[in-house]
Enzyme design. Sequence first.
Site, PDB file in Angstrom:
ATOM      1  N   PHE A  14       0.825  -1.213   0.000  1.00 23.05           N
ATOM      2  CA  PHE A  14       0.000   0.000   0.000  1.00 23.05           C
ATOM      3  C   PHE A  14       0.853   1.254   0.000  1.00 23.05           C
ATOM      4  O   PHE A  14       2.054   1.218   0.307  1.00 23.05           O
ATOM      5  CB  PHE A  14      -0.933   0.011   1.217  1.00 23.05           C
ATOM      6  CG  PHE A  14      -0.221  -0.064   2.554  1.00 23.05           C
ATOM      7  CD1 PHE A  14       0.441   1.042   3.086  1.00 23.05           C
ATOM      8  CD2 PHE A  14      -0.213  -1.237   3.289  1.00 23.05           C
ATOM      9  CE1 PHE A  14       1.093   0.975   4.313  1.00 23.05           C
ATOM     10  CE2 PHE A  14       0.447  -1.318   4.520  1.00 23.05           C
ATOM     11  CZ  PHE A  14       1.091  -0.206   5.034  1.00 23.05           C
ATOM     12  N   HIS A  63       6.480  -7.536  12.248  1.00 29.20           N
ATOM     13  CA  HIS A  63       6.485  -6.648  11.075  1.00 29.20           C
ATOM     14  C   HIS A  63       5.112  -6.055  10.824  1.00 29.20           C
ATOM     15  O   HIS A  63       4.915  -5.321   9.852  1.00 29.20           O
ATOM     16  CB  HIS A  63       6.985  -7.381   9.835  1.00 29.20           C
ATOM     17  CG  HIS A  63       5.957  -8.161   9.069  1.00 29.20           C
ATOM     18  ND1 HIS A  63       5.107  -9.063   9.672  1.00 29.20           N
ATOM     19  CD2 HIS A  63       5.659  -8.173   7.741  1.00 29.20           C
ATOM     20  CE1 HIS A  63       4.327  -9.600   8.742  1.00 29.20           C
ATOM     21  NE2 HIS A  63       4.630  -9.079   7.567  1.00 29.20           N
ATOM     22  N   GLY A  64       4.161  -6.361  11.681  1.00 27.84           N
ATOM     23  CA  GLY A  64       2.820  -5.833  11.551  1.00 27.84           C
ATOM     24  C   GLY A  64       1.901  -6.493  12.555  1.00 27.84           C
ATOM     25  O   GLY A  64       2.366  -7.033  13.565  1.00 27.84           O
ATOM     26  N   ALA A  65       0.606  -6.465  12.274  1.00 27.59           N
ATOM     27  CA  ALA A  65      -0.354  -7.113  13.168  1.00 27.59           C
ATOM     28  C   ALA A  65      -0.395  -8.614  12.948  1.00 27.59           C
ATOM     29  O   ALA A  65      -0.652  -9.391  13.878  1.00 27.59           O
ATOM     30  CB  ALA A  65      -1.744  -6.513  12.949  1.00 27.59           C
ATOM     31  N   GLY A  66      -0.139  -9.047  11.714  1.00 27.71           N
ATOM     32  CA  GLY A  66      -0.227 -10.464  11.384  1.00 27.71           C
ATOM     33  C   GLY A  66      -1.650 -10.850  11.010  1.00 27.71           C
ATOM     34  O   GLY A  66      -2.625 -10.269  11.492  1.00 27.71           O
TER      35      GLY A  66
END
Length: 465
Positions: A226, A392-395
């Site tokens: 994104f 690296h993020g929420a997953g």
Amino acid sequence: MAKLKLRGKDLIAIGYPQGKVIGIAVNSMLTNFKRERKDKVLQRLKTVLKNPEKYLNDGVFGKIAEALVQPVKVEAHKLNNTRAPFTIFGENNIQDEAKHQLFTALKLPIAKAGALMPDGHHGYGLPIGGVLATDNAVIPYGVGVDIGCRMCLSIYDIAPSYLTGSKDKYVQMLQDHTKFGSYETHKQHVDNPIFEREEFRNIPMVKKLKDKAYKQLGSSGGGNHFVEFGIIKIQDEHNEFNIPVGEYVGVLSHSGSRGLGANIAKHYTKLAMQQTPLPNEAKHLAWLDLNTHDGQEYWLAMNLAGDYASACHHDIHRRLAKALGKRPLAMVENHHNFAWKEQVNGEELIVHRKGATPAQKGVLGIIPGSMTAPGFIVRGKGFEASLNSASHGAGRLLSRRKAKEQLTQSEINKVLKDFGVTLIGGGKDEAPMAYKNIHKVMANQSELVEVVGTFTPKIVRMDRN
């Protein structure tokens, strides 16, 4: 000119020993000199045979020279009975499939240590959120198909109210200045120092990808990639940017190395699986020894792809900065699909982070949430048990297939409206509900990172499904 015809007996006739070197040499010549005269090709091969040591680091002839001097030993490997040391963060919120993938990786003969981040979920080879330290070996699928997939954040001295008051203007910027997916590219391409790199000249398979990489520079991939405008809240008054605590407009991008990285991953994964055959449950964890020609070549190609990914992000942010008519106050960026040479317990190892953020002490990074949940600007604490890593993020909470099956577009539209988010493109598989609760993920890694600020998405551009 006629296509080159070359057989093993032609090489034996000029002195090449029978064995694997014959196949390697024939394949290399047919790949790199398919339109050259046979006598000239044989003369090249004679020159290599006469002094192979001279060609060990050559992009075209290096593998032939290696096969003459010190052939790579291909043998099937068994997994160890015991696992290398490891730590799992937020274990109760991670599915068993992801844990079992890590457990398999920890039994590799080359494994020295591992960790699983709290956003962990099932992937290929290593789980997403998996971190693995190995001894002098690199696993292409431990890095991932999208080599150098990364985050990049620009902070602007613009009041967040502009994102609502002039929303159409910001929507138009994303539509005009960002490109997504396999086919969209910018009409105006720009030169970049990355294309002067030796790897584009010296590694044959990378050389073939240069034109594609040039066309795709400054574009983003599909899936969960994104570019978005959002609101940044700086909450640490001692931040590295020397920016006052407060709210700003930010541009956040998530993408990787495009076709360049994908083709490098495919090529070297195939070589790894040929050279280090493993039991079926571990086949995607095949590795390349860094003492071999292919191992060194992948390492160079991987680093090129990582730098190319960074160049793509910088071009995206340059275009948007020009459209905004502003220079950013600061920029933060980090890879989360890569391998690094790092010290682990006093030993230099290869640390793979597949969907994990580097979090060495004092190192800044970005951990996004979802399109309706905040992301976090973080500072690493250097926690050794995590191999200096964080999520690296929420997953993912739902797989892409399950998200498409279980979620409706009307549900997604309502959630986006409730959170005041404008979405351009995107699919049901990237719905906010398909992701874990980022606040729980952050709570499970408080030992690993400290929060410098947050980023809340407001206008999101993704690939159209």
